[in-house]
Design an enzyme around this catalytic site. Structure first.
Site, PDB file in Angstrom:
ATOM      1  N   CYS A 108      -5.687 -29.713 -22.415  1.00 42.95           N
ATOM      2  CA  CYS A 108      -6.158 -29.273 -20.807  1.00 42.95           C
ATOM      3  C   CYS A 108      -5.618 -27.552 -21.117  1.00 42.95           C
ATOM      4  O   CYS A 108      -6.196 -26.461 -19.816  1.00 42.95           O
ATOM      5  CB  CYS A 108      -5.344 -29.589 -19.383  1.00 42.95           C
ATOM      6  SG  CYS A 108      -5.753 -31.385 -19.856  1.00 42.95           S
ATOM      7  N   HIS A 242      -3.491 -25.121 -14.543  1.00 49.08           N
ATOM      8  CA  HIS A 242      -3.976 -25.496 -14.398  1.00 49.08           C
ATOM      9  C   HIS A 242      -4.053 -27.018 -12.962  1.00 49.08           C
ATOM     10  O   HIS A 242      -3.317 -27.053 -12.797  1.00 49.08           O
ATOM     11  CB  HIS A 242      -3.760 -26.789 -15.780  1.00 49.08           C
ATOM     12  CG  HIS A 242      -4.396 -27.869 -16.078  1.00 49.08           C
ATOM     13  ND1 HIS A 242      -5.390 -28.554 -15.706  1.00 49.08           N
ATOM     14  CD2 HIS A 242      -3.740 -29.208 -15.959  1.00 49.08           C
ATOM     15  CE1 HIS A 242      -5.449 -28.960 -16.289  1.00 49.08           C
ATOM     16  NE2 HIS A 242      -4.818 -29.758 -16.339  1.00 49.08           N
ATOM     17  N   ASN A 272      -8.452 -33.888 -11.355  1.00 53.47           N
ATOM     18  CA  ASN A 272      -7.912 -32.972 -12.686  1.00 53.47           C
ATOM     19  C   ASN A 272      -9.053 -32.593 -13.773  1.00 53.47           C
ATOM     20  O   ASN A 272      -9.732 -33.646 -14.195  1.00 53.47           O
ATOM     21  CB  ASN A 272      -6.668 -33.280 -13.183  1.00 53.47           C
ATOM     22  CG  ASN A 272      -5.887 -33.207 -14.636  1.00 53.47           C
ATOM     23  OD1 ASN A 272      -7.231 -31.183 -15.597  1.00 53.47           O
ATOM     24  ND2 ASN A 272      -5.619 -33.670 -14.992  1.00 53.47           N
TER      25      ASN A 272
HETATM   26  N1  ACO Z   1      -2.741 -45.897  -6.326  1.00 51.00           N
HETATM   27  C1  ACO Z   1      -1.017 -46.819  -5.447  1.00 51.00           C
HETATM   28  N2  ACO Z   1      -0.290 -47.204  -6.504  1.00 51.00           N
HETATM   29  C2  ACO Z   1       0.320 -46.309  -7.728  1.00 51.00           C
HETATM   30  C3  ACO Z   1      -1.141 -45.757  -7.733  1.00 51.00           C
HETATM   31  C4  ACO Z   1      -1.893 -45.106  -7.330  1.00 51.00           C
HETATM   32  N3  ACO Z   1      -3.080 -44.572  -7.545  1.00 51.00           N
HETATM   33  N4  ACO Z   1      -0.978 -45.543  -9.409  1.00 51.00           N
HETATM   34  C5  ACO Z   1       0.405 -45.624  -9.273  1.00 51.00           C
HETATM   35  N5  ACO Z   1       0.952 -46.647  -8.860  1.00 51.00           N
HETATM   36  C6  ACO Z   1       2.446 -47.266  -8.407  1.00 51.00           C
HETATM   37  C7  ACO Z   1       2.898 -47.203  -9.267  1.00 51.00           C
HETATM   38  O1  ACO Z   1       2.217 -48.382  -9.962  1.00 51.00           O
HETATM   39  C8  ACO Z   1       4.605 -47.597  -9.625  1.00 51.00           C
HETATM   40  O2  ACO Z   1       4.177 -48.424  -8.432  1.00 51.00           O
HETATM   41  P1  ACO Z   1       5.931 -49.477  -8.495  1.00 51.00           P
HETATM   42  O3  ACO Z   1       6.955 -48.587  -7.790  1.00 51.00           O
HETATM   43  O4  ACO Z   1       5.870 -50.975  -7.624  1.00 51.00           O
HETATM   44  O5  ACO Z   1       6.280 -49.583 -10.321  1.00 51.00           O
HETATM   45  C9  ACO Z   1       4.300 -46.614  -8.260  1.00 51.00           C
HETATM   46  O6  ACO Z   1       3.092 -46.114  -8.057  1.00 51.00           O
HETATM   47  C10 ACO Z   1       4.708 -44.890  -9.085  1.00 51.00           C
HETATM   48  O7  ACO Z   1       5.477 -43.589  -7.864  1.00 51.00           O
HETATM   49  P2  ACO Z   1       6.326 -42.447  -8.060  1.00 51.00           P
HETATM   50  O8  ACO Z   1       7.117 -43.258  -8.979  1.00 51.00           O
HETATM   51  O9  ACO Z   1       5.959 -42.205  -6.722  1.00 51.00           O
HETATM   52  O10 ACO Z   1       4.954 -42.075  -8.569  1.00 51.00           O
HETATM   53  P3  ACO Z   1       5.108 -40.402  -9.236  1.00 51.00           P
HETATM   54  O11 ACO Z   1       5.206 -40.007  -7.840  1.00 51.00           O
HETATM   55  O12 ACO Z   1       5.673 -40.520 -10.326  1.00 51.00           O
HETATM   56  O13 ACO Z   1       3.317 -40.178  -9.013  1.00 51.00           O
HETATM   57  C11 ACO Z   1       1.507 -39.073 -10.827  1.00 51.00           C
HETATM   58  C12 ACO Z   1       2.525 -40.718 -10.338  1.00 51.00           C
HETATM   59  C13 ACO Z   1       1.184 -39.191  -9.725  1.00 51.00           C
HETATM   60  C14 ACO Z   1       1.498 -40.151 -12.113  1.00 51.00           C
HETATM   61  C15 ACO Z   1       3.204 -38.311 -11.189  1.00 51.00           C
HETATM   62  O14 ACO Z   1       3.639 -38.587 -12.134  1.00 51.00           O
HETATM   63  C16 ACO Z   1       1.572 -37.049 -11.839  1.00 51.00           C
HETATM   64  O15 ACO Z   1       1.205 -36.476 -11.772  1.00 51.00           O
HETATM   65  N6  ACO Z   1       2.719 -37.361 -12.803  1.00 51.00           N
HETATM   66  C17 ACO Z   1       1.296 -35.686 -13.678  1.00 51.00           C
HETATM   67  C18 ACO Z   1       0.391 -36.255 -14.254  1.00 51.00           C
HETATM   68  C19 ACO Z   1      -0.765 -35.780 -14.623  1.00 51.00           C
HETATM   69  O16 ACO Z   1      -0.600 -34.486 -14.532  1.00 51.00           O
HETATM   70  N7  ACO Z   1      -1.423 -35.725 -16.114  1.00 51.00           N
HETATM   71  C20 ACO Z   1      -2.438 -35.317 -17.003  1.00 51.00           C
HETATM   72  C21 ACO Z   1      -1.461 -33.821 -16.976  1.00 51.00           C
HETATM   73  S1  ACO Z   1      -2.518 -33.449 -18.239  1.00 51.00           S
HETATM   74  C22 ACO Z   1      -3.863 -33.047 -18.294  1.00 51.00           C
HETATM   75  O17 ACO Z   1      -4.106 -32.240 -17.643  1.00 51.00           O
HETATM   76  C23 ACO Z   1      -4.322 -33.906 -19.718  1.00 51.00           C
END
Ligand code: ACO
Length: 320
Positions: A108, A242, A272
């Site tokens: 990215c 980004h 993204n």
């Molecule tokens: N819908 C509903 N629930 C979901 C979803 C969804 N789409 N995805 C995950 N969950 C659930 C999980 O299963 C988990 O459930 P559990 O608690 O029962 O195990 C729970 O949600 C996790 O929730 P949180 O821990 O509150 O999630 P978090 O606040 O960490 O947010 C996220 C998750 C959005 C993925 C966050 O960690 C994030 O943005 N990380 C960076 C991602 C990113 O930017 N990636 C790309 C970067 S590099 C590039 O650009 C290629």
């Protein structure tokens, strides 16, 4: 180096969070509060080549540079259906460019990596006018039965024409090995000597770890860039970060103690779009007259690897 032309292109199909909730165990509320994303554009009838071509053509038109006067085409792309030839090679003919080209995978951060390389080519006189195209289809890396990754991404392309000038002041790029937290693995052909059965693994992501690394590394890049150029965050008009997640951007902004207006976003509409994201933001803001001549900007990106790239520049207005 300075930017003299911009372009971007997005697929026509707009997919809302509610549409995803129709076949994934997710909700608009979860996606919006965790990421800020409300819609994304996903490829349906277009190909990545179509999007890359439109973005590149728009950038050429706005720059006033003829395709045959481009000395180098640098294409930022993580993956597309062709492993070879490069996306750059695929674009040359339809664009009417006849110059060297290569694809670069800086995840990215690929657009900032491309700008850094273009800056070096211009400084050494290897080229005088360079077309940079960042085109990505991350929706094609995801497992669409899994809610963890598929809701985060959108497809799109952006392009910049750059030439000699004094606009870019400094770059900071970093790299490190963290293969396990974010990867997409494609299988290769078996040979008589290496019969290991390989399977494609759609995008795997440890969201929390990526979040932590993204915030820490962007802050380190920006702090370093500002400090070594004798600037403070208050000296910067806009931070173009980004467009992965609103909460990541907010954490960076809070560390720098800056108001929301200085961190423009469009991830709400596009999700993204990987290395295309900062270029799409630049194109939209520049065309809307929101990038003022002489404004000091910081670009900051992070991506799988883990890699990061940041740049400090003074914007030169483009007349469309
Ligand atoms: N819908 C509903 N629930 C979901 C979803 C969804 N789409 N995805 C995950 N969950 C659930 C999980 O299963 C988990 O459930 P559990 O608690 O029962 O195990 C729970 O949600 C996790 O929730 P949180 O821990 O509150 O999630 P978090 O606040 O960490 O947010 C996220 C998750 C959005 C993925 C966050 O960690 C994030 O943005 N990380 C960076 C991602 C990113 O930017 N990636 C790309 C970067 S590099 C590039 O650009 C290629």
């Amino acid at each position: 180096m300075k930017i003299i032309g911009t372009g971007s292109a997005l697929p026509k199909e707009i997919v809302t969070n509610d549409m995803l909730a129709g076949f994934l165990d997710t909700s608009d509320a979860w996606i919006t509060t965790r990421t800020g994303i409300r819609t994304r554009h996903l490829q349906s009838h277009e190909t990545l080549r179509d999007l890359a071509l439109s973005a590149a053509q728009a950038a050429l038109v706005s720059s006033g540079v003829q395709a045959e006067d481009i000395d180098y085409l640098i294409c930022s792309n993580v993956a597309n259906s062709y492993v070879s030839p490069s996306l750059g090679s695929i674009l040359l003919g339809p664009l009417g460019c006849c110059c060297p080209t290569f694809d670069l995978n800086g995840a990215c951060a690929g657009l900032v990596y491309s700008l850094d390389i273009a800056d070096s080519f211009l400084k050494t006189g290897k080229a005088r006018k360079i077309l940079i195209v960042a085109a990505e289809e991350p929706s094609r890396f995801c497992n669409w039965h899994e809610r963890e990754t598929s809701v985060l991404f959108g497809d799109g392309a952006s392009a910049l024409v750059v030439t000699e000038g004094e606009s870019f002041v400094d770059f900071r790029l970093t790299g490190d090995t963290h293969t396990d937290i974010l990867y997409y693995k494609r299988s290769m052909e078996a040979t008589p000597y290496d019969r290991v059965e390989e399977k494609t693994t759609p995008l795997v992501m440890n969201g929390r770890e990526v979040f932590r690394l993204a915030v820490n590394s962007c802050i380190e890049d920006i702090d370093t860039l500002l400090e070594r150029n004798g600037k403070t965050p208050d000296d910067i008009e806009l931070f173009l970060v980004h467009q992965a997640n609103l909460r990541i951007i907010d954490c960076i902004r809070e560390h720098l103690e800056q108001p929301k207006e200085k961190f423009p976003t469009n991830l709400q509409n596009y999700g993204n779009t990987s290395s295309a994201s900062i270029g799409i933001l630049i194109d939209e803001m520049s065309r809307a007259g929101e990038l003022k001549d002489g404004a000091t900007l910081v670009l900051s990106a992070f991506g799988g690897g883990f890699v990061t790239g940041a740049a400090l520049l003074k914007w030169s207005q483009i007349n469309y």
